[in-house]
Design an enzyme around this catalytic site. Structure first.
Site, short mmCIF file in Angstrom:
data_model
loop_
_atom_site.label_atom_id
_atom_site.label_comp_id
_atom_site.label_asym_id
_atom_site.label_seq_id
_atom_site.Cartn_x
_atom_site.Cartn_y
_atom_site.Cartn_z
CB SER A 96 -1.03 -0.10 1.20
OG SER A 96 -1.93 0.82 1.12
CG MET A 97 2.22 5.40 2.26
SD MET A 97 2.28 6.18 4.00
CE MET A 97 3.31 5.13 4.97
#
Length: 253
Positions: A96-97
């Protein structure tokens, strides 16, 4: 009980020292996540693999620091820390991030003359120079609702007012950092890239995960697993096996 060995620098945590390791895997957590998210993976791979988990500011032992750094600045600092560890072949894994941070770290290491063996980007659309990385409202209620829906943060932390007060600043800062991130139009790495995604991930549709193909000058592979945004939890054995194969030098793209 597994003992926790803290690395000497600010950014990396080593949970299982592996003096005989022949490969190094550096793992980058999701928004609101901490280094300990990768503790099970570290336990599964320890021995031949030196796993370092990145610890972002604003959580756990870095709770007193302000979170929400600019992702480019964060990548500057992590890449500098990793350049001091050039004794083993280096693979990066970000979810994700963390996929964005890992990508930017890989770019910096390569630009400085270092080598990345492989970059794994999980649960994240290929970065764009034009659109924001996160278009959802950044009010606290919306952030908590999305974190619950994604399933990456322990629901007990999000439902307990006192515990929520401890985790929300880091979560809020991470969302702001992701929202402000833009990739340079021609940003790419030279190393091979594998994108991983859950087939039911509404935040990262499979075709958009495939856009990472445009961000590497090396080989590209897209691997789809059953599950949602945190397929990593339900498919941990499969992901661990794939990483073990790669780190043993047998992964083919």
């Amino acid at each position: 009980m597994t003992s926790l060995a803290l690395d000497s620098d600010l950014w990396c945590r080593r949970f299982h020292p592996s003096p005989m390791a022949t490969r190094r895997l550096v793992c980058f957590p999701h928004a609101g996540g901490s280094a300990s998210f990768y503790l099970p993976l570290s336990a599964a791979l320890c021995g031949p693999v030196d796993l370092l988990a990145v610890q972002y500011p604003g959580r756990q032992d870095r709770r007193k620091e302000a979170g929400g750094q600019d992702l480019h600045r964060m990548a500057d600092e992590v890449s500098e820390a990793l350049r001091r560890r050039d004794d083993l072949p280096l693979t990066l894994f970000g979810h994700s991030m963390g996929a964005l941070v890992a990508f930017e770290v890989a770019r910096r290491i390569e630009r400085a003359g270092g080598r990345i063996d492989h970059l794994f980007v999980s649960g994240r659309k290929g970065p764009s120079a034009d659109r924001p990385e996160h278009s959802h409202p950044l009010d606290d209620e919306g952030i908590v609702a999305e974190a619950k829906a994604m399933g990456g943060t322990d629901a007990r932390l999000l439902e307990d007012e006192e515990l929520l007060g401890m985790v929300l600043p880091a979560l809020r800062g991470d969302y702001q950092a992701v929202g402000a991130y833009r990739a340079d139009r021609d940003a790419a790495v030279t190393c091979p890239v594998t994108a991983l995604v859950g087939d039911q991930d509404s935040w990262t549709p499979v075709p958009e995960a495939g856009h990472w193909r445009d961000r590497t000058m090396g080989a590209f592979d897209l691997r789809v697993f059953p599950g949602g945004h945190f397929y990593l939890s339900s498919r941990a054995n499969e992901v661990t096996g794939m990483l073990r194969d790669h780190l043993a030098g047998t992964l083919r793209t």
